[in-house]
Write a protein that holds these residues in place. Structure first.
Motif: not given
Length: 502
Positions: A270-272, A285-290, A297-298, A319-320
């Motif tokens: 919603r607000n990066p 590099i972009v990594v994530a465990n969302p 989720w918006g 489902k985001g």
């Protein structure tokens, strides 16, 4: 206790024992913040005292020189805000208020590194009970951290990482004992290690985790660079929506000496907040465990997203998963960008809007590897997950599928990936070849024939054929057994006759 007597396990055990002060009185999802914050306060107090004592030995007759030297420290510790001042006053009423004042004084003296870090934690909260109970709990907590085992001075423990590791130990244990709520801020160490190694971070990289939790995944990437180069030539970026977890990440970075970081507090979708000018900042590099399949989720604002993150399609309202994926894809640098994201398996095969988004990502040749993981790896959920690897510049136009779901160590309530399991995945990714019953390198045409369904069993056949039964051999064995049985019956009759039984 000498420096050689100190081990990581000793410190971890002493800190975990300090949690007994809260057990049975306060829920772990609440008291984790108090224990972790007290560890932070004790560590900075011990470091400050250690350095002060060193300077006093050198410049004992010149207090102004001592003061000047202390100004060059990584942080400032106001005189009445240290752990020992709080410990000395522990028998007096108002422990909660005194600790809060000390934390805010530390924050004010180090705004560049600790701004707003303690705003979501209050030791004077009624969560700890009435005034008498609260004062007693905090007195015991101060006494726990004053024990010799938790003398955290650098002159005693030697390496900074022993404290960072203790912090990670606590976070891991809170995640495993507190269920789903605590598991939201922690990725199992083997999974974060796998993701970091898949990304192969290099000196000079900008590394981002848009749902960074306590920051462990980011720091794994940084650690790989330090191990390779011996230097901290990288920058860590993150964003976390939950205020108390954002504070954990900030303290975790501080304890690990990660000064070159920028961790923002806010909702990434919603607000990066990791911006460059008016647009999204880009990373190597972009990594994530969302969060898996986030319901709210918006979706309502997705069509008007100022960063055009959903130009490939708007994910489903409830489902985001693809909202996070699309955000990450948009933040990869055009040439060097690469990303790894943990997803539930539904992301691989669900249709409608998600199917259309998946087709775009494959047709643009962004998807590189799909890795199926074992079940029960993640805290708070038993479902198996997958890791998707995307790259802006790929070696070919194919997608490598790996079924690693059967390679793990079985734990009592939690499964674990062993080093051999991680290495097998990494070697297979490096070789980029099909492996019987483990991996398959699929062309874009093959994926299209499967209607862009990425369900791993469609590509990796793990079916084990049963061995053919030799009926002739079975019949022969049966005849031999019948002969043996007849022989035994004859012997038994003879024995019975000798004993007088006819």
């Amino acid at each position: 206790m000498s420096k050689t007597d100190i081990s990581q396990d000793t410190i971890n055990g002493a800190i975990w024992s300090a949690c007994d002060t809260f057990r049975g009185t306060v829920d772990p999802s609440i008291y984790k913040d108090y224990v972790l914050t007290m560890l932070f306060l004790k560590y900075v107090s011990d470091v400050w005292q250690d350095h002060y004592d060193d300077y006093k030995k050198q410049y004992g007759d010149h207090p102004e020189l001592i003061e000047d030297m202390l100004k060059n420290e990584r942080f400032v510790l106001p005189p009445k805000a240290n752990f020992y001042a709080l410990y000395e006053a522990r028998h007096q009423p108002g422990n909660g208020e005194r600790i809060d004042k000390a934390l805010h004084a530390i924050e004010d003296a180090n705004l560049g590194k600790l701004r707003d870090v303690f705003q979501d934690i209050s030791f004077n909260s009624n969560k700890l009970g009435d005034e008498q109970q609260k004062n007693d709990i905090l007195r015991h907590l101060l006494e726990d951290f004053a024990k010799p085992e938790l003398n955290l001075r650098p002159s005693r423990i030697g390496q900074l990482d022993i404290i960072g590791n203790a912090y990670e130990f606590l976070i891991k244990n809170f995640a495993s004992t507190s269920g789903k709520k605590a598991g939201e801020f922690y990725t199992p160490p083997e999974v974060s290690s796998l993701m970091a190694r898949l990304m192969a971070p290099k000196a000079g990289d900008d590394i981002c985790d848009p749902t960074c939790g306590s920051g462990s995944l980011l720091m794994k990437c940084g650690r790989l660079i330090r191990e390779q180069t011996g230097a901290r030539k990288y920058a860590l970026f993150g964003q976390e929506a939950i205020g108390s977890t954002w504070a954990l990440a900030k303290m975790n970075m501080f304890l690990h000496g990660e000064d070159n970081h920028r961790i923002e507090w806010g909702d990434t979708l919603r607000n990066p907040k990791l911006l460059e000018g008016a647009g999204l900042k880009h990373f190597d590099i972009v990594v994530a465990n969302p969060p898996f399949s986030l319901e709210k989720w918006g979706h309502e604002n997705a069509d008007n997203d100022p960063h055009a993150r959903y130009r490939r399609g708007v994910p489903p309202r409830t489902k985001g998963d693809y909202a996070f994926i699309l955000h990450m894809v948009e933040t990869m640098k055009p040439k060097s960008g690469r990303m790894a994201v943990v997803v539930p398996h539904g992301v691989l095969f669900r249709g409608a809007a998600e199917g259309r988004i998946r087709k775009h990502l494959i047709d643009e040749n962004l998807l590189d590897v799909v890795i199926g993981l074992p079940e029960k790896l993640f805290y708070g959920t038993g479902i198996p997950a997958a890791i998707l690897v995307f790259r802006k510049k790929k070696a070919d136009e194919k997608v490598l599928f790996i079924d690693a779901s059967r390679d793990y160590q079985d734990g009592k309530n939690q499964n674990f990936l062993r080093e051999s399991d991680l290495q097998r995945i990494l070697d297979t990714v490096a070789a980029r070849k099909s492996v019987d019953k483990y991996a398959f390198l699929a062309t874009r045409e093959q994926i299209a024939e499967n209607d862009y369904n990425l369900n791993i069993p469609r590509y990796v056949d793990t079916f084990e054929e049963e061995a053919e039964i030799d009926l002739v051999a079975v019949r022969k064995e049966r005849e031999e057994l019948k002969k043996e049985l007849a022989k035994l019956e004859t012997q038994m009759s003879a024995y019975l006759k000798e004993l007088g039984y006819e």
